[in-house]
Design a protein around this motif. Sequence first.
Motif, PDB file in Angstrom:
ATOM      1  N   ARG A 262      -3.737   1.523  13.597  1.00 57.58           N
ATOM      2  CA  ARG A 262      -4.889   0.670  13.874  1.00 57.58           C
ATOM      3  C   ARG A 262      -4.484  -0.564  14.662  1.00 57.58           C
ATOM      4  O   ARG A 262      -3.596  -1.326  14.244  1.00 57.58           O
TER       5      ARG A 262
ATOM      6  N   ASP B 184      -8.133 -11.366   3.791  1.00 56.60           N
ATOM      7  CA  ASP B 184      -6.781 -11.175   4.314  1.00 56.60           C
ATOM      8  C   ASP B 184      -6.420  -9.692   4.331  1.00 56.60           C
ATOM      9  O   ASP B 184      -6.885  -8.915   3.504  1.00 56.60           O
ATOM     10  N   THR B 185      -5.558  -9.306   5.271  1.00 56.77           N
ATOM     11  CA  THR B 185      -5.022  -7.951   5.250  1.00 56.77           C
ATOM     12  C   THR B 185      -3.943  -7.866   4.172  1.00 56.77           C
ATOM     13  O   THR B 185      -3.416  -8.878   3.700  1.00 56.77           O
ATOM     14  N   ASP B 186      -3.591  -6.643   3.798  1.00 61.57           N
ATOM     15  CA  ASP B 186      -2.527  -6.446   2.808  1.00 61.57           C
ATOM     16  C   ASP B 186      -1.210  -7.036   3.302  1.00 61.57           C
ATOM     17  O   ASP B 186      -0.456  -7.629   2.524  1.00 61.57           O
ATOM     18  N   SER B 187      -0.904  -6.862   4.588  1.00 62.39           N
ATOM     19  CA  SER B 187       0.355  -7.379   5.120  1.00 62.39           C
ATOM     20  C   SER B 187       0.383  -8.903   5.074  1.00 62.39           C
ATOM     21  O   SER B 187       1.420  -9.511   4.768  1.00 62.39           O
ATOM     22  N   GLU B 188      -0.750  -9.541   5.370  1.00 56.52           N
ATOM     23  CA  GLU B 188      -0.798 -11.003   5.293  1.00 56.52           C
ATOM     24  C   GLU B 188      -0.593 -11.475   3.859  1.00 56.52           C
ATOM     25  O   GLU B 188       0.123 -12.456   3.615  1.00 56.52           O
TER      26      GLU B 188
ATOM     27  N   ILE C 128      -3.092  -8.412  13.811  1.00 56.01           N
ATOM     28  CA  ILE C 128      -2.861  -9.344  12.703  1.00 56.01           C
ATOM     29  C   ILE C 128      -1.365  -9.568  12.508  1.00 56.01           C
ATOM     30  O   ILE C 128      -0.904 -10.700  12.316  1.00 56.01           O
ATOM     31  N   ASN C 129      -0.586  -8.502  12.551  1.00 58.69           N
ATOM     32  CA  ASN C 129       0.854  -8.631  12.343  1.00 58.69           C
ATOM     33  C   ASN C 129       1.512  -9.428  13.462  1.00 58.69           C
ATOM     34  O   ASN C 129       2.432 -10.221  13.218  1.00 58.69           O
TER      35      ASN C 129
ATOM     36  N   ASP D  71       0.834  -1.191   0.000  1.00 58.80           N
ATOM     37  CA  ASP D  71       0.000   0.000   0.000  1.00 58.80           C
ATOM     38  C   ASP D  71       0.885   1.264   0.000  1.00 58.80           C
ATOM     39  O   ASP D  71       1.728   1.426  -0.873  1.00 58.80           O
TER      40      ASP D  71
ATOM     41  N   ASP E  51      -6.249  -3.265  15.198  1.00 53.68           N
ATOM     42  CA  ASP E  51      -6.618  -4.526  14.566  1.00 53.68           C
ATOM     43  C   ASP E  51      -5.526  -4.989  13.600  1.00 53.68           C
ATOM     44  O   ASP E  51      -5.187  -6.180  13.544  1.00 53.68           O
ATOM     45  N   HIS E  52      -4.936  -4.048  12.865  1.00 51.82           N
ATOM     46  CA  HIS E  52      -3.848  -4.420  11.966  1.00 51.82           C
ATOM     47  C   HIS E  52      -2.602  -4.840  12.741  1.00 51.82           C
ATOM     48  O   HIS E  52      -1.894  -5.770  12.334  1.00 51.82           O
TER      49      HIS E  52
END
Length: 202
Positions: free
Chosen positions: A99, A72-76, A105-106, A25, A101-102
């Motif tokens: 964020r 999926d997130t962009d990082s995933e 996920i990380n 991104d 939430d992100h």
Amino acid sequence: METSVAIILKRCTKIPTAENYIGVDKGALTLARNGKRMLLAIGDFDSVEERDLSCIKDYSDTFIQLNPIKDDTDSEAAVMYAIEKGYQKINLYGGLGGRLDHAMINLRLVSRFCETVYLHDENNYIYSLGEGIHSIEKYDYTYISFFTEDESIITLEGMKYPLSNQKLTNKDTYTTSNEILAEKGIVTVHAGKVTVIQSKDA
């Protein structure tokens, strides 16, 4: 083939030195604006102006624009791409703060891909260890903490608060703010896996 890659996320404020880059991104835009060639630029790019996409494409070997409506997130997605390409050490930058939430996920990516995904920011270095004996360098971090998502058994040597064959659960909090006494400490994971956070005050 080079076995490590740096994934730059959109909150990354300082570009690390690396042989291989993946831009996610706005992280891809940051790399492009600094003249860094990317193996991949990936993301839904919903926070990137249309005029900047051409710049990102010019600096990326592969460009993947994801549908904003996705599981999926962009990082995933970036991590999975790197794993599929055979990279054995994946360094994530810019994945904390912002964020929550992100960030969660990380952190889960770190735990999920043990001894593969490493999460960095200015004050923290986060990774997970599987079963075995691990030598941990202190670097310039003051503290070291240990967590598990399930259960694990660990031994800590060369640290201010040593442990011997200690069972650790996901409810335990006493393994925070330990300190490596010399240049290195030893962590033995007898069973399970642990997430390690090396940190320092801002």
